[in-house]
Scaffold this motif. Structure first.
Motif, PDB file in Angstrom:
ATOM      1  N   UNK A 230      26.835 -17.757 114.433  1.00  0.00           N
ATOM      2  CA  UNK A 230      25.694 -18.449 115.026  1.00  0.00           C
ATOM      3  C   UNK A 230      24.397 -17.915 114.456  1.00  0.00           C
ATOM      4  N   UNK A 231      23.336 -17.985 115.248  1.00  0.00           N
ATOM      5  CA  UNK A 231      22.040 -17.544 114.758  1.00  0.00           C
ATOM      6  C   UNK A 231      21.087 -17.184 115.880  1.00  0.00           C
ATOM      7  N   UNK A 232      20.078 -16.380 115.541  1.00  0.00           N
ATOM      8  CA  UNK A 232      19.009 -15.985 116.450  1.00  0.00           C
ATOM      9  C   UNK A 232      17.687 -16.256 115.738  1.00  0.00           C
ATOM     10  N   UNK A 233      16.756 -16.869 116.427  1.00  0.00           N
ATOM     11  CA  UNK A 233      15.449 -17.164 115.831  1.00  0.00           C
ATOM     12  C   UNK A 233      14.344 -16.601 116.708  1.00  0.00           C
ATOM     13  N   UNK A 234      13.265 -16.220 116.059  1.00  0.00           N
ATOM     14  CA  UNK A 234      12.054 -15.770 116.752  1.00  0.00           C
ATOM     15  C   UNK A 234      10.862 -16.428 116.080  1.00  0.00           C
ATOM     16  N   UNK A 235       9.957 -16.965 116.890  1.00  0.00           N
ATOM     17  CA  UNK A 235       8.752 -17.595 116.369  1.00  0.00           C
ATOM     18  C   UNK A 235       7.547 -16.766 116.793  1.00  0.00           C
ATOM     19  N   UNK A 236       6.717 -16.393 115.817  1.00  0.00           N
ATOM     20  CA  UNK A 236       5.566 -15.535 116.048  1.00  0.00           C
ATOM     21  C   UNK A 236       4.286 -16.246 115.628  1.00  0.00           C
ATOM     22  N   UNK A 237       3.190 -15.886 116.264  1.00  0.00           N
ATOM     23  CA  UNK A 237       1.860 -16.305 115.834  1.00  0.00           C
ATOM     24  C   UNK A 237       1.132 -15.063 115.323  1.00  0.00           C
ATOM     25  N   UNK A 238       0.759 -15.103 114.046  1.00  0.00           N
ATOM     26  CA  UNK A 238       0.108 -13.973 113.400  1.00  0.00           C
ATOM     27  C   UNK A 238      -1.377 -14.275 113.249  1.00  0.00           C
ATOM     28  N   UNK A 239      -2.204 -13.371 113.733  1.00  0.00           N
ATOM     29  CA  UNK A 239      -3.657 -13.522 113.662  1.00  0.00           C
ATOM     30  C   UNK A 239      -4.112 -14.874 114.220  1.00  0.00           C
ATOM     31  N   UNK A 240      -3.434 -15.352 115.257  1.00  0.00           N
ATOM     32  CA  UNK A 240      -3.812 -16.501 116.087  1.00  0.00           C
ATOM     33  C   UNK A 240      -3.599 -17.878 115.449  1.00  0.00           C
ATOM     34  N   UNK A 241      -3.466 -17.965 114.121  1.00  0.00           N
ATOM     35  CA  UNK A 241      -3.493 -19.279 113.498  1.00  0.00           C
ATOM     36  C   UNK A 241      -2.296 -19.587 112.605  1.00  0.00           C
ATOM     37  N   UNK A 242      -1.397 -18.640 112.369  1.00  0.00           N
ATOM     38  CA  UNK A 242      -0.261 -18.865 111.473  1.00  0.00           C
ATOM     39  C   UNK A 242       1.033 -18.626 112.228  1.00  0.00           C
ATOM     40  N   UNK A 243       1.887 -19.650 112.236  1.00  0.00           N
ATOM     41  CA  UNK A 243       3.168 -19.565 112.939  1.00  0.00           C
ATOM     42  C   UNK A 243       4.255 -19.222 111.926  1.00  0.00           C
ATOM     43  N   UNK A 244       4.931 -18.091 112.148  1.00  0.00           N
ATOM     44  CA  UNK A 244       6.037 -17.647 111.311  1.00  0.00           C
ATOM     45  C   UNK A 244       7.316 -17.650 112.131  1.00  0.00           C
ATOM     46  N   UNK A 245       8.377 -18.183 111.562  1.00  0.00           N
ATOM     47  CA  UNK A 245       9.678 -18.210 112.229  1.00  0.00           C
ATOM     48  C   UNK A 245      10.674 -17.448 111.371  1.00  0.00           C
TER      49      UNK A 245
END
Length: 710
Positions: A230-245
């Motif tokens: 399967x898989x695990x994902x995390x979504x982050x917001x870096x410096x308020x304006x960039x979404x990294x998954x």
């Protein structure tokens, strides 16, 4: 508007299959640099990153898409110098360290932890009294590890798990992994510590960097929905304006075409199941500006040049490894074949593996392959950016860790430099000054544009058409829904019929016992949409679609920084929910700047007819003019750039068709936009016109009129 200078961060991405064995300290030291030091990874790599020319040459030989200045963009230069102020924290250390582990559960306490256990971190005396109890505990642990889920930062044991440096009592594999990473990187804090079955996702963020964790999700794909795959994902917001998954995955093992198809299907299930909450159930590869997909993907080396027996096939692959023919092995790699034929992970990119395969090896330092298996590149790192963000990622390193000695896999790590989204905000001048300014820094040039302070962004979309992939069953009735993130940018208040239909669908779901995992609008109510084209795989929409991007909501200013726009192609259905056919996503913030060299496949200076009508009706041919009936300034940009797109439509990482359109961006004030003539208003106008005509025909002629006629 204004924007800060381009900020960049350095990210280290690691994937390791631990083989259900606790790694020793030497292996962890080989994988993770001390306190995230960049020089340990990038200064003297054993296998340098290929240049753009080398990569494109190899991709051309394999029949894959080459990287050009449009679409996928590689505008970085090897060895390019960067100023210190462009980096968020430090030039000498990674800002974020991401570790994806597979088969990462173990029950034995390693002897080398006696040195680490000086402060009483663990109680290593866990030997059961009898062998019977030991075997029962081992069986129970084996069953639990395939189904358990633990969020070690936000779970029920938050106080115990959040700080691995505190005494934890009895031995735990989670405590061991946390203490190893924390002791190796003391200047970092955990942003994500999540476990699903045998899989783990650990994200460390250097202190001082503004990172917010939006969501963490997991999806099981093993037999009986077990979490060994399967898989695990995390979504982050870096410096308020960039979404990294970041998504770590463990896919179906074994060799053969059937297992290859299962691996491709698992990637789709993981992208769909780990997607964060949002409108219309969009998958993980579409909801972030940049998405990294890593893990033990188990894609094997398959020589299809001729039919080979199993033993001959294995011998042939071993011979290629001994001769170090890495390019031949890459051509036979199943993952590159999947990317070529759009079987999975459409739009994702991975570097060629110009190093020895990472599987299957003996558990010791160096490379010693097992003779019974084909050496393969099973451990991989891929990434995908939105259409206009291909140049935001610069690879710095991509190599296996040959000194990792406790697993039958050699871990893989990649170092990347990522440019963050610009900070775009409205900056109002003094009341006497009519206009605001758009400022943003792009590459090495600083650009500014003058717009009205009360203007909204208007998008005029024309030449809209799709070419959908045919499937068995009924022919679709496609229409397109335009969705924004944040949703209030173009979200409309539904009319009475839409509100009634939404309530009917909601009551139907409740009556039929259909429980949606997320409370979202699957049918697109409240968002602008096109008309439905019935029974076709090649729909075309005549005319133009006009979208108004609101810059203010209930007196609060809306920020365009990091905003996204989705073109969601749906199939109109009489059932409870409309079905999503495919989606294409754009970075709305960059689209508002209308930079054709970065965004569109082609550029044109022709304006849409509706926009021409607006400008001809309400403004004079000057840069900034006053409205004829008021003192409101109206902006007219002389460049008049139209951007043309032709891109993949994807769903859960699979290709489902193509979409092409032309979009023109304009900043206009509200007074510059004529009221939309609805059908109801048109009927009123016609009715008044008839009444006026009838009154004129029945009214008696005045003496002056009679005299003039005579």
């Amino acid at each position: 508007m204004h924007s800060n200078r381009d900020k960049k961060i350095r990210v280290l991405v690691c994937t390791a299959n631990l083989g259900n064995s606790c790694p020793n300290l030497e292996s962890i030291a080989a994988l993770i640099p001390e306190d995230g030091c960049i020089s340990e990874v990038c200064d003297s790599p054993n296998y340098p990153v290929p240049t753009v020319e080398e990569e494109n040459k190899l991709r051309e030989e394999m029949g894959l898409q080459c990287f050009t200045d449009n679409g996928f963009t590689l505008d970085y230069v090897q060895g390019e110098e960067n100023s210190e102020q462009n980096f968020s924290t430090s030039r000498d250390h990674f800002d974020i360290i991401v570790c994806g582990f597979q088969e990462a559960t173990f029950t034995e306490c390693p002897e080398h932890y006696l040195d680490l256990n000086t402060n009483g971190l663990f109680n290593t005396d866990i030997t059961p009294r009898t062998s019977v109890i030991q075997s029962v505990k081992k069986d129970i642990h084996t069953v639990k590890k395939f189904f358990k889920t633990r969020d070690h930062l936000n779970g029920p044991k938050q106080a115990k798990q959040a700080n691995p440096s505190q005494p934890q009592g009895h031995f735990s594999d989670s405590n061991v992994m946390g203490s190893m990473l924390q002791n190796r990187c003391p200047s970092y804090d955990f942003s994500v510590r999540y476990q699903r079955g045998e899989m783990r996702l650990e994200v460390l963020v250097r202190k001082g960097l503004d990172v917010e964790t939006i969501s963490v999700n997991a999806q099981n794909t093993g037999v009986l929905n077990a979490a060994n795959k399967g898989g695990i994902s995390a979504e982050l917001i870096v410096e308020k304006f960039t979404r990294l998954a970041f998504c770590t995955a463990h896919l179906q093992a074994h060799e053969g075409k059937d297992h290859y198809q299962q691996r491709c299907q698992m990637t789709s299930s993981i992208l769909q199941g780990t997607a964060p909450q949002g409108p219309l159930h969009l998958d993980l590869s579409l909801t972030s500006h940049l998405t990294f997909f890593l893990g033990d993907l188990n894609f094997r080396t398959d020589l299809e040049e001729r039919e080979l027996a199993k033993e001959e096939h294995i011998e042939k692959v071993h011979q290629l490894v001994e001769e170090e023919k890495w390019k031949e092995l890459n051509k036979a790699d199943e993952l590159f074949k999947a990317l070529k034929h759009n079987d999975c992970l459409v739009g994702f990119r991975t570097l060629p593996c110009l190093f020895p395969p990472t599987f299957k090896v003996e558990r010791k330092k160096g490379l010693s392959y097992l003779k019974q298996r084909r050496p393969s590149y099973t451990d991989r790192i891929l990434w995908k950016g939105m259409h206009d963000m291909g140049s935001y990622v610069k690879p710095l390193a991509y190599e296996p860790i040959l000194d990792f000695s406790t697993s039958d896999h050699k871990p893989l790590r990649g170092a990347f430099e990522i440019k963050l989204n610009n900070d775009i905000k409205v900056r109002n001048h003094a009341p006497r000054e009519r206009n605001s300014m758009i400022h943003w820094h792009d590459n090495k040039s600083y650009y500014e544009r003058e717009v009205p302070s009360n203007a909204n962004l208007h998008l005029f979309i024309s030449d809209l058409e799709c070419n959908l992939k045919e499937k068995k069953g009924s022919t679709p009735d496609p229409f397109i829904v335009f969705v924004s993130n944040p949703r209030e940018l173009i979200h409309l208040k539904p009319n009475r019929w839409q509100a009634f239909a939404s309530n009917v669908r909601k009551e139907a779901r409740v009556g039929l016992g259909i429980n949606s995992r997320r409370k979202v609008l699957l049918h697109g109510t409240g968002f602008p949409r096109t008309k439905c084209v019935h029974s076709t795989y090649q729909p075309q929409w005549d005319g133009e679609t006009h979208l108004v991007i609101k810059m203010e909501e209930q007196g609060n200013q809306i920020d365009l920084s990091g905003a996204m726009l989705f073109f969601v192609v749906m199939d109109q259905s009489l059932s409870i929910e409309n079905k999503i056919i495919g989606t294409f996503s754009l970075n709305l913030a960059n689209l508002s700047m209308a930079i054709p060299s970065q965004l569109g496949d082609e550029s044109d200076t022709n304006q849409p007819a509706r926009l021409n009508a607006m400008l001809n009706r309400f403004i004079r041919p000057t840069m900034s003019v006053r409205h004829r009936r008021s003192n409101t300034m109206v902006h007219s940009d002389p460049r008049n750039i139209s951007l043309k797109f032709q891109q993949h439509l994807t769903k859960n990482g699979k290709h489902v068709g193509w979409i092409s359109f032309t979009v023109c961006c304009k900043w206009l004030t509200n007074l510059a936009v004529p009221r939309e003539i609805t059908k109801r208003r048109l009927r009123r106008i016609k009715k008044r016109k008839k009444q006026n005509e009838s009154e004129l025909s029945l009214s008696p002629l005045s003496p002056s009129v009679i005299l003039s006629l005579t």
